[in-house]
Write an enzyme that holds these catalytic residues in place. Structure first.
Site, PDB file in Angstrom:
ATOM      1  N   GLU A  99     -11.514 -13.421  -6.238  1.00  0.00           N
ATOM      2  CA  GLU A  99     -12.847 -13.948  -5.944  1.00  0.00           C
ATOM      3  C   GLU A  99     -12.686 -15.158  -5.047  1.00  0.00           C
ATOM      4  OE1 GLU A  99     -12.241 -13.798  -9.456  1.00  0.00           O
ATOM      5  OE2 GLU A  99     -13.301 -11.924  -9.871  1.00  0.00           O
ATOM      6  N   TYR A 111      -7.548 -14.110   3.791  1.00  0.00           N
ATOM      7  CA  TYR A 111      -7.495 -12.842   3.056  1.00  0.00           C
ATOM      8  C   TYR A 111      -7.806 -11.658   3.971  1.00  0.00           C
ATOM      9  CZ  TYR A 111      -7.676 -16.020  -0.959  1.00  0.00           C
ATOM     10  OH  TYR A 111      -7.422 -17.022  -1.861  1.00  0.00           O
TER      11      TYR A 111
HETATM   12  C1  LIG Z   1      -6.841 -21.468   1.764  1.00  0.00           C
HETATM   13  C2  LIG Z   1      -5.477 -22.143   1.976  1.00  0.00           C
HETATM   14  C3  LIG Z   1      -4.507 -21.705   0.843  1.00  0.00           C
HETATM   15  C4  LIG Z   1      -4.901 -21.657   3.333  1.00  0.00           C
HETATM   16  O1  LIG Z   1      -3.588 -22.173   3.463  1.00  0.00           O
HETATM   17  P1  LIG Z   1      -3.002 -22.674   4.864  1.00  0.00           P
HETATM   18  O2  LIG Z   1      -1.547 -22.849   4.677  1.00  0.00           O
HETATM   19  O3  LIG Z   1      -3.771 -23.851   5.354  1.00  0.00           O
HETATM   20  O4  LIG Z   1      -3.335 -21.425   5.823  1.00  0.00           O
HETATM   21  P2  LIG Z   1      -2.372 -20.795   6.923  1.00  0.00           P
HETATM   22  O5  LIG Z   1      -1.858 -21.870   7.832  1.00  0.00           O
HETATM   23  O6  LIG Z   1      -1.370 -19.941   6.245  1.00  0.00           O
HETATM   24  O7  LIG Z   1      -3.393 -19.903   7.758  1.00  0.00           O
HETATM   25  C5  LIG Z   1      -3.467 -18.494   7.538  1.00  0.00           C
HETATM   26  C6  LIG Z   1      -4.802 -17.985   8.041  1.00  0.00           C
HETATM   27  O8  LIG Z   1      -5.880 -18.629   7.318  1.00  0.00           O
HETATM   28  C7  LIG Z   1      -6.985 -18.824   8.206  1.00  0.00           C
HETATM   29  N1  LIG Z   1      -7.152 -20.257   8.467  1.00  0.00           N
HETATM   30  C8  LIG Z   1      -6.268 -21.259   8.175  1.00  0.00           C
HETATM   31  N2  LIG Z   1      -6.775 -22.462   8.530  1.00  0.00           N
HETATM   32  C9  LIG Z   1      -7.989 -22.198   9.086  1.00  0.00           C
HETATM   33  C10 LIG Z   1      -9.011 -23.040   9.645  1.00  0.00           C
HETATM   34  N3  LIG Z   1      -8.875 -24.378   9.719  1.00  0.00           N
HETATM   35  N4  LIG Z   1     -10.156 -22.447  10.096  1.00  0.00           N
HETATM   36  C11 LIG Z   1     -10.328 -21.112  10.011  1.00  0.00           C
HETATM   37  N5  LIG Z   1      -9.387 -20.252   9.482  1.00  0.00           N
HETATM   38  C12 LIG Z   1      -8.233 -20.796   9.032  1.00  0.00           C
HETATM   39  C13 LIG Z   1      -6.609 -18.121   9.496  1.00  0.00           C
HETATM   40  O9  LIG Z   1      -6.958 -16.751   9.364  1.00  0.00           O
HETATM   41  C14 LIG Z   1      -5.098 -18.273   9.485  1.00  0.00           C
HETATM   42  O10 LIG Z   1      -4.445 -17.324  10.302  1.00  0.00           O
HETATM   43  P3  LIG Z   1      -4.275 -17.650  11.888  1.00  0.00           P
HETATM   44  O11 LIG Z   1      -3.664 -19.018  11.961  1.00  0.00           O
HETATM   45  O12 LIG Z   1      -3.385 -16.557  12.389  1.00  0.00           O
HETATM   46  O13 LIG Z   1      -5.661 -17.614  12.463  1.00  0.00           O
HETATM   47  C15 LIG Z   1      -5.608 -23.695   2.023  1.00  0.00           C
HETATM   48  O14 LIG Z   1      -6.582 -24.021   2.982  1.00  0.00           O
HETATM   49  C16 LIG Z   1      -6.008 -24.334   0.698  1.00  0.00           C
HETATM   50  O15 LIG Z   1      -5.164 -24.656  -0.134  1.00  0.00           O
HETATM   51  N6  LIG Z   1      -7.341 -24.526   0.496  1.00  0.00           N
HETATM   52  C17 LIG Z   1      -7.864 -25.154  -0.739  1.00  0.00           C
HETATM   53  C18 LIG Z   1      -7.744 -24.207  -1.913  1.00  0.00           C
HETATM   54  C19 LIG Z   1      -8.458 -22.893  -1.675  1.00  0.00           C
HETATM   55  O16 LIG Z   1      -9.533 -22.832  -1.103  1.00  0.00           O
HETATM   56  N7  LIG Z   1      -7.810 -21.800  -2.147  1.00  0.00           N
HETATM   57  C20 LIG Z   1      -8.374 -20.455  -2.052  1.00  0.00           C
HETATM   58  C21 LIG Z   1      -9.253 -20.188  -3.223  1.00  0.00           C
HETATM   59  S1  LIG Z   1      -9.898 -18.540  -3.197  1.00  0.00           S
END
Ligand SMILES: CC(C)(COP(=O)(O)OP(=O)(O)OC[C@H]1O[C@@H](n2cnc3c(N)ncnc32)[C@H](O)[C@@H]1OP(=O)(O)O)[C@@H](O)C(=O)NCCC(=O)NCCS
Length: 154
Positions: A99, A111
């Site tokens: 979710e 995702y």
């Molecule tokens: C969601 C989360 C885990 C992503 O981790 P991250 O290490 O920053 O993400 P990544 O660098 O691996 O990015 C992977 C993909 O996520 C998306 N993404 C990452 N940062 C983004 C941004 N600032 N804006 C839009 N999309 C983004 C993109 O699809 C990206 O792929 P791309 O770079 O090829 O476009 C992180 O933002 C986080 O911890 N957020 C708070 C907790 C949370 O929301 N968890 C999910 C609950 S369901």
């Protein structure tokens, strides 16, 4: 993830979520829940992120995933989800679900990039603000196939 990681994991959890899990909740997951699988990701000896899931029969349900704020945007979240998917498939899961807040565009992008598709809404799922949750699923075998096809195209 081991019991020794819980304090650090909770700091990340608190900065990532409005209703963070408690230390006790993580301890319970690691010690009492036989369906639970949790992993941490280390960078330069520091916990940079973590992820967990419940594996029930052939379905894996992601419970939480977060990357420390200063480590975001470096593909670590992507690596964590890929690891979860591989581990779930290795342990016999054929599908994975989660979710996500409708407003969490970053997580939704992540995702979707890894093959998850929205199949419905849980209305008012989040207790802090009554926000809806998007329910997403991925078929683990098919997802791997389509990712390989995308890689071949690139
Ligand atoms: C969601 C989360 C885990 C992503 O981790 P991250 O290490 O920053 O993400 P990544 O660098 O691996 O990015 C992977 C993909 O996520 C998306 N993404 C990452 N940062 C983004 C941004 N600032 N804006 C839009 N999309 C983004 C993109 O699809 C990206 O792929 P791309 O770079 O090829 O476009 C992180 O933002 C986080 O911890 N957020 C708070 C907790 C949370 O929301 N968890 C999910 C609950 S369901």
């Amino acid at each position: 993830m081991t019991l020794n990681d819980i304090k650090t994991v909770c700091k990340i959890e608190e900065e990532a979520f409005p209703t963070p899990w408690t230390e006790g909740a993580f301890r319970n997951e690691l010690t009492n829940n036989h369906f639970a699988h949790y992993m941490i990701m280390e960078c330069d000896g520091e916990v940079a992120g973590y992820a967990g899931m419940w594996l029930i029969m052939d379905e894996a349900h992601i419970t939480n995933i977060a990357v420390r704020a200063e480590y975001r945007g470096r593909k670590l979240g992507e690596r964590l989800v890929r690891e979860l998917k591989q581990t779930a498939a290795f342990l016999g899961a054929s599908r994975m679900t989660l979710e996500v807040r409708v407003s969490n565009r970053i997580a939704r992008n992540l995702y979707e990039k890894l093959g998850f598709r929205s199949v419905g809404l849980r209305r008012g799922y989040y207790t802090d603000n009554g926000e809806d949750a998007l329910i997403m699923w991925v078929d683990l075998d098919r997802a791997e196939d389509s990712e390989r096809k995308e890689e071949r195209k690139a």
